[in-house]
Design a protein around this motif. Structure first.
Motif, PDB file in Angstrom:
ATOM      1  N   CYS A 294       0.849  -1.206   0.000  1.00 31.18           N
ATOM      2  CA  CYS A 294       0.000   0.000   0.000  1.00 31.18           C
ATOM      3  C   CYS A 294       0.880   1.249   0.000  1.00 31.18           C
ATOM      4  O   CYS A 294       1.814   1.358   0.798  1.00 31.18           O
ATOM      5  N   TYR A 299      -6.973   6.155  -2.592  1.00 26.00           N
ATOM      6  CA  TYR A 299      -7.999   5.942  -3.605  1.00 26.00           C
ATOM      7  C   TYR A 299      -9.074   4.962  -3.126  1.00 26.00           C
ATOM      8  O   TYR A 299     -10.188   4.938  -3.644  1.00 26.00           O
ATOM      9  N   CYS A 300      -8.735   4.143  -2.151  1.00 21.66           N
ATOM     10  CA  CYS A 300      -9.672   3.141  -1.622  1.00 21.66           C
ATOM     11  C   CYS A 300     -10.686   3.740  -0.651  1.00 21.66           C
ATOM     12  O   CYS A 300     -11.620   3.052  -0.233  1.00 21.66           O
ATOM     13  N   THR A 301     -10.521   4.989  -0.286  1.00 19.24           N
ATOM     14  CA  THR A 301     -11.392   5.627   0.703  1.00 19.24           C
ATOM     15  C   THR A 301     -12.392   6.558   0.027  1.00 19.24           C
ATOM     16  O   THR A 301     -12.169   6.996  -1.110  1.00 19.24           O
ATOM     17  N   CYS A 303     -14.235   4.275   3.084  1.00 24.83           N
ATOM     18  CA  CYS A 303     -14.826   2.951   3.245  1.00 24.83           C
ATOM     19  C   CYS A 303     -16.256   3.105   3.746  1.00 24.83           C
ATOM     20  O   CYS A 303     -16.507   3.864   4.683  1.00 24.83           O
ATOM     21  N   ILE A 309      -8.414   2.233   5.923  1.00 29.24           N
ATOM     22  CA  ILE A 309      -7.671   1.228   5.150  1.00 29.24           C
ATOM     23  C   ILE A 309      -6.180   1.568   5.054  1.00 29.24           C
ATOM     24  O   ILE A 309      -5.330   0.741   5.414  1.00 29.24           O
ATOM     25  N   CYS A 347     -14.715  -4.429   8.174  1.00 24.35           N
ATOM     26  CA  CYS A 347     -14.842  -4.687   6.737  1.00 24.35           C
ATOM     27  C   CYS A 347     -15.888  -5.769   6.479  1.00 24.35           C
ATOM     28  O   CYS A 347     -15.917  -6.809   7.152  1.00 24.35           O
ATOM     29  N   LYS A 352     -15.598  -2.377  -2.840  1.00 23.82           N
ATOM     30  CA  LYS A 352     -15.478  -1.039  -3.433  1.00 23.82           C
ATOM     31  C   LYS A 352     -14.047  -0.537  -3.408  1.00 23.82           C
ATOM     32  O   LYS A 352     -13.573   0.106  -4.340  1.00 23.82           O
ATOM     33  N   CYS A 353     -13.349  -0.806  -2.315  1.00 18.89           N
ATOM     34  CA  CYS A 353     -11.976  -0.335  -2.157  1.00 18.89           C
ATOM     35  C   CYS A 353     -11.051  -0.963  -3.198  1.00 18.89           C
ATOM     36  O   CYS A 353     -10.266  -0.273  -3.868  1.00 18.89           O
ATOM     37  N   HIS A 356     -10.836   0.361  -6.761  1.00 19.64           N
ATOM     38  CA  HIS A 356     -10.182   1.649  -7.000  1.00 19.64           C
ATOM     39  C   HIS A 356      -8.687   1.639  -6.670  1.00 19.64           C
ATOM     40  O   HIS A 356      -8.037   2.678  -6.759  1.00 19.64           O
ATOM     41  N   CYS A 357      -8.144   0.494  -6.290  1.00 20.31           N
ATOM     42  CA  CYS A 357      -6.747   0.442  -5.848  1.00 20.31           C
ATOM     43  C   CYS A 357      -5.792   0.402  -7.037  1.00 20.31           C
ATOM     44  O   CYS A 357      -5.804  -0.558  -7.818  1.00 20.31           O
ATOM     45  N   ILE A 363      -7.830  -5.884  -1.170  1.00 16.49           N
ATOM     46  CA  ILE A 363      -7.912  -5.185   0.108  1.00 16.49           C
ATOM     47  C   ILE A 363      -8.722  -5.949   1.157  1.00 16.49           C
ATOM     48  O   ILE A 363      -8.278  -6.084   2.300  1.00 16.49           O
TER      49      ILE A 363
END
Length: 392
Positions: A294, A299-301, A303, A309, A347, A352-353, A356-357, A363
């Protein structure tokens, strides 16, 4: 010593003294040893001294040391209100008066809301009447500057900066946290709005020195210019004009002298191409020991379930690069000591996260692995205790 200005034109020493790490002796602070070290730092130009209510015995020790050294008028005291321990303005007043007694002073130069992690918590304090309390303290001169210390992501940090007319702020920042916590984005955001930024954990509590992985230590050992882990870390910070003051938990005369030397020599633009090349090799060596790739890009946020994350992965990686207790302590601080918990176990694998990673990390899978190692029985008990306290 070099100095950088606060909002009111006061000169703050580029090097600050992190008093939390005074040497202990017999269950308390070794006052004689601390007096020699603090005295040497002050004589060398250090004028910003950082402590906190919750550091055991620390405020009282600092008060005694300043009395011994007879130098209260030469320094600025920074200490912190544990807002998570109060339920009313009266509670804040009680703790504040206790701090004045401990520190043997009639005012606090730089007063922080300790570990203010989100705007919801700040709103709760405002609804409690804290804005009026702060205003009164400022008008009476009992508090000279009001700010907050922060552990969390850069987006929330920027929102907190805009939520109130702060005088300064304090963030964890070092070359391994450039893209996590408040990060360089938060540093520059605060600076653009005229706020002095105090840096804590420049060496991650010494973990960028003593607890470096062997591969990183080998990089330094082979360096023909004989640069040191601490020296390079401080130089990287001093190179940035947005940095106002860097706190160091100095607990030896040798450390004080070396840090004074660096604070005298290093200024914006001091990092050479060779320094940057060495730093990249060190960072690469550290990153090879991490569990999850990571980058903290965010970009993963956000959540949907509120999981932090990037913060979880940073702490999970720290378990393997810096030590298990270190990573778990940071995780507890970053996910529980806030209005809304942000634990990895929240989680629900919605995915969704991961969609976008940029690093294509699975994740949800990695969060489950992180949760198993980070959320110990101690963590769960602490989370329960904090939740009960919030309801009380």
């Amino acid at each position: 010593m070099q100095y950088r200005k606060d909002r009111k034109g006061n000169d703050i020493s580029l090097l600050g003294y992190g008093c939390m790490r005074f040497t202990k002796k017999g269950g308390g602070v070794d006052l004689d040893k601390a007096e020699r070290e603090l005295g040497a730092a002050i004589d060398g130009g250090v004028n910003y001294l950082d402590t906190a209510y919750i550091y055991p015995g620390n405020e009282a020790a600092l008060g005694q040391l300043l009395k011994r050294l007879n130098c209260r008028d030469r320094v600025y005291i920074a200490t912190k209100l544990p807002h998570y321990m109060i339920k009313s303005v009266q509670g804040a007043e009680k703790l504040f008066q206790e701090e004045l007694r401990r520190l043997q002073t009639d005012h606090i130069d730089y007063y922080l809301m300790h570990m203010l992690t989100d705007t919801a918590t700040w709103e709760k304090l405002l609804n409690m009447g804290m804005e009026g309390w702060i205003k009164e303290k400022l008008q009476r001169g009992q508090i000279r500057n009001i700010g907050f210390s922060y552990h969390g992501g850069s987006d929330m940090f920027c929102k907190l900066i805009e939520a109130y007319d702060w005088d300064f702020c304090q963030i964890q920042y070092n070359y391994m946290d450039e893209r996590s916590q408040a990060g360089v984005k938060g540093l520059r955001f605060a600076h653009e709005r005229g706020l002095p930024v105090i840096i804590m954990e420049p060496l991650r509590g010494g973990r960028l020195v003593d607890l470096l992985p062997r591969s990183a230590k080998d990089v330094f050992a082979a360096d023909p210019e004989k640069r040191t882990p601490a020296g390079l870390a401080f130089k990287w910070l001093y190179d940035q004009p947005e940095v106002t003051c860097v706190l160091s938990g100095m607990n030896s005369i040798e450390m004080v002298r070396e840090n004074l030397r660096l604070a005298e020599l290093c200024a914006p633009g001091c990092m050479t191409p060779s320094d940057r090349e060495l730093l990249e090799r060190v960072k690469k060596a550290i990153q090879q020991s991490v569990r999850v790739g990571c980058t903290g890009c965010g970009y993963c946020t956000p959540c949907p379930k509120g999981v932090d994350i990037p913060g979880t992965f940073r702490c999970y990686n720290a378990m393997y690069s810096e030590g298990r207790s270190s990573g778990r302590r940071d995780y507890l601080q970053c996910t529980v000591m806030r209005k809304d918990p942000a634990s990895a176990s929240q989680c629900v694998s919605c995915g969704k996260c991961a969609a976008h990673c940029p690093q294509h990390i699975d994740i949800p899978k990695e969060l489950r692995a992180a949760s198993r190692e980070l959320e110990t029985l101690y963590y769960k008990a602490a989370k329960l205790a904090v939740g009960v306290f919030k309801l009380w």
